[in-house]
Design a protein around this motif. Structure first.
Motif, PDB file in Angstrom:
ATOM      1  N   LYS A  83       0.834  -1.210   0.000  1.00  0.00           N
ATOM      2  CA  LYS A  83       0.000   0.000   0.000  1.00  0.00           C
ATOM      3  C   LYS A  83       0.865   1.255   0.000  1.00  0.00           C
ATOM      4  O   LYS A  83       0.569   2.236  -0.702  1.00  0.00           O
ATOM      5  CB  LYS A  83      -0.918   0.009   1.216  1.00  0.00           C
ATOM      6  CG  LYS A  83      -2.117  -0.911   1.126  1.00  0.00           C
ATOM      7  CD  LYS A  83      -2.975  -0.814   2.389  1.00  0.00           C
ATOM      8  CE  LYS A  83      -4.197  -1.711   2.298  1.00  0.00           C
ATOM      9  NZ  LYS A  83      -4.991  -1.695   3.550  1.00  0.00           N
ATOM     10  N   ASP A 124      -9.344 -17.383  -1.816  1.00  0.00           N
ATOM     11  CA  ASP A 124     -10.498 -17.114  -0.950  1.00  0.00           C
ATOM     12  C   ASP A 124     -10.819 -18.258   0.014  1.00  0.00           C
ATOM     13  O   ASP A 124     -11.941 -18.353   0.493  1.00  0.00           O
ATOM     14  CB  ASP A 124     -11.736 -16.837  -1.814  1.00  0.00           C
ATOM     15  CG  ASP A 124     -12.082 -18.020  -2.734  1.00  0.00           C
ATOM     16  OD1 ASP A 124     -11.332 -19.028  -2.739  1.00  0.00           O
ATOM     17  OD2 ASP A 124     -13.090 -17.927  -3.445  1.00  0.00           O
ATOM     18  N   SER A 133      -4.621 -12.489  -1.873  1.00  0.00           N
ATOM     19  CA  SER A 133      -5.645 -11.636  -2.488  1.00  0.00           C
ATOM     20  C   SER A 133      -5.546 -10.197  -1.981  1.00  0.00           C
ATOM     21  O   SER A 133      -5.580  -9.241  -2.773  1.00  0.00           O
ATOM     22  CB  SER A 133      -7.046 -12.185  -2.197  1.00  0.00           C
ATOM     23  OG  SER A 133      -7.284 -13.347  -2.953  1.00  0.00           O
ATOM     24  N   SER A 134      -5.418 -10.029  -0.658  1.00  0.00           N
ATOM     25  CA  SER A 134      -5.297  -8.682  -0.076  1.00  0.00           C
ATOM     26  C   SER A 134      -4.016  -8.009  -0.545  1.00  0.00           C
ATOM     27  O   SER A 134      -3.994  -6.808  -0.832  1.00  0.00           O
ATOM     28  CB  SER A 134      -5.298  -8.767   1.453  1.00  0.00           C
ATOM     29  OG  SER A 134      -6.477  -9.345   1.929  1.00  0.00           O
ATOM     30  N   GLU A 136      -2.277  -8.574  -3.344  1.00  0.00           N
ATOM     31  CA  GLU A 136      -2.358  -8.174  -4.749  1.00  0.00           C
ATOM     32  C   GLU A 136      -3.332  -7.021  -4.947  1.00  0.00           C
ATOM     33  O   GLU A 136      -3.101  -6.130  -5.778  1.00  0.00           O
ATOM     34  CB  GLU A 136      -2.729  -9.381  -5.611  1.00  0.00           C
ATOM     35  CG  GLU A 136      -1.642 -10.445  -5.617  1.00  0.00           C
ATOM     36  CD  GLU A 136      -1.967 -11.657  -6.471  1.00  0.00           C
ATOM     37  OE1 GLU A 136      -3.059 -11.682  -7.085  1.00  0.00           O
ATOM     38  OE2 GLU A 136      -1.131 -12.588  -6.520  1.00  0.00           O
ATOM     39  N   ALA A 137      -4.420  -7.012  -4.167  1.00  0.00           N
ATOM     40  CA  ALA A 137      -5.385  -5.912  -4.269  1.00  0.00           C
ATOM     41  C   ALA A 137      -4.750  -4.589  -3.851  1.00  0.00           C
ATOM     42  O   ALA A 137      -5.062  -3.527  -4.411  1.00  0.00           O
ATOM     43  CB  ALA A 137      -6.608  -6.202  -3.401  1.00  0.00           C
ATOM     44  N   VAL A 140      -3.049  -2.617  -6.726  1.00  0.00           N
ATOM     45  CA  VAL A 140      -3.819  -2.089  -7.863  1.00  0.00           C
ATOM     46  C   VAL A 140      -3.905  -0.562  -7.790  1.00  0.00           C
ATOM     47  O   VAL A 140      -4.270   0.003  -6.758  1.00  0.00           O
ATOM     48  CB  VAL A 140      -5.234  -2.703  -7.893  1.00  0.00           C
ATOM     49  CG1 VAL A 140      -6.072  -2.066  -8.997  1.00  0.00           C
ATOM     50  CG2 VAL A 140      -5.148  -4.218  -8.086  1.00  0.00           C
ATOM     51  N   HIS A 142      -5.770   2.199  -9.947  1.00  0.00           N
ATOM     52  CA  HIS A 142      -6.719   2.430 -11.035  1.00  0.00           C
ATOM     53  C   HIS A 142      -6.353   3.699 -11.812  1.00  0.00           C
ATOM     54  O   HIS A 142      -6.019   4.731 -11.230  1.00  0.00           O
ATOM     55  CB  HIS A 142      -8.131   2.554 -10.484  1.00  0.00           C
ATOM     56  CG  HIS A 142      -8.623   1.284  -9.847  1.00  0.00           C
ATOM     57  ND1 HIS A 142      -8.944   0.160 -10.584  1.00  0.00           N
ATOM     58  CD2 HIS A 142      -8.831   0.960  -8.541  1.00  0.00           C
ATOM     59  CE1 HIS A 142      -9.335  -0.798  -9.772  1.00  0.00           C
ATOM     60  NE2 HIS A 142      -9.278  -0.350  -8.522  1.00  0.00           N
TER      61      HIS A 142
END
Length: 291
Positions: A83, A124, A133-134, A136-137, A140, A142
């Protein structure tokens, strides 16, 4: 390069510098060719062409008890650093051209038969898959002009650290062998190939998305066959099975599942991207490591 002083980070740094790139490490402390995480948060991203994050606390540290505090540390060392870097990229006056995150094949559900490509579902079903998942998210961004890619790594094998470093002495003494049944898939990659894939993605302007960081022969490797190959490379027997209960006693049930279960992962998009593996076969990889 976040996490550049670790096992994979050292190999990647060496390769990038050999290929003529300048590398700045993001670490706890600043210094020559280093910037601290605190400085990054405060002053933003230094001018650069690309950002790579390898940061992450060692999940399989046998000296750390599997408790809530360690779980939070595992998450923070991956998700929060990602992050921080994503935010720095977003706020940069001149965003880098590429942003690469190295995660893990724990994204895919363990199975003795199913084969997974980069397009397969997952992420999941347990702590580690949800962590990926967290993770890689968090990467992102945008609407960013920065090209993004994720390399999902298998078990990294190499001479100066990683999984092999804890196995060598038992195997050299003839005390090595499979974990549990030994039938579980063993997704692996040589550290030079993981570094090579990251460098290949960095230098190839058209590449983005998910790439599996495993050897092409990884889907046919079991924990038992890995133990046999490592024993053969060392000229030692590998007959002493470590029972599943002992693995759970050392690591706890949740972490032990990483060792007692496995995934057959295929590097489909990695091969299609034009990357040529240095060590596609386990025997040659292990001979290089133990030579």
């Amino acid at each position: 390069l976040g996490g550049g002083t670790g096992f994979v980070g050292r190999a990647l740094t060496q390769l990038l510098r050999i290929r003529g790139h300048e590398v700045t490490h993001i670490s706890r402390q600043g210094g020559k060719d280093h910037v601290s995480w605190e400085e990054l948060s405060r002053s933003g991203l230094p001018s650069c062409d690309a950002v790579v994050n390898l940061a992450g606390e060692n999940v399989l540290n046998p000296f750390r008890r599997w408790d809530d505090a360690f779980c939070r540390e595992i998450i923070s060392s991956r998700v929060e650093t990602t992050k921080t870097l994503a935010k720095a990229i977003t706020e940069a006056d001149q965003p880098p051209r590429a942003w690469i995150l190295i995660t893990g094949v724990g994204y895919y559900r363990p199975s003795p038969t199913e084969e997974y490509t980069e397009d397969s579902a997952g992420g999941d079903f347990d702590f580690f898959s949800c962590l990926v998942s967290s993770w890689e998210a968090a990467a992102v961004i945008h609407g960013s002009p920065t090209r993004g890619a994720v390399v999902r790594s298998g078990v990294v094998l190499g001479r100066d650290g990683g999984a092999i470093s804890r196995m060598l002495w038992p195997f050299r003494l003839g005390l090595g062998g499979p974990l549990g049944s030994g039938l579980q898939p063993f997704p692996w990659i040589h550290v030079r190939d993981l570094s090579g894939i990251v460098c290949h993605v960095l230098e190839s302007e058209g590449l983005q998305g998910i790439f599996n960081g495993v050897s092409p022969s990884s889907p046919s490797t079991s924990n038992g066959s890995f133990a046999q190959e490592l024993g053969a490379a060392l000229g030692r027997p590998a007959l002493l099975t470590v029972p599943a209960w002992a693995v759970r006693a050392v690591f706890g049930a949740e972490r032990a599942s990483m060792l007692l279960e496995g995934q057959r992962v295929v590097p489909k998009r990695t091969l299609e991207s034009g990357y040529h593996f240095i060590f596609p076969d386990l025997s040659a990889a292990l001979k290089d490591i133990v030579a």
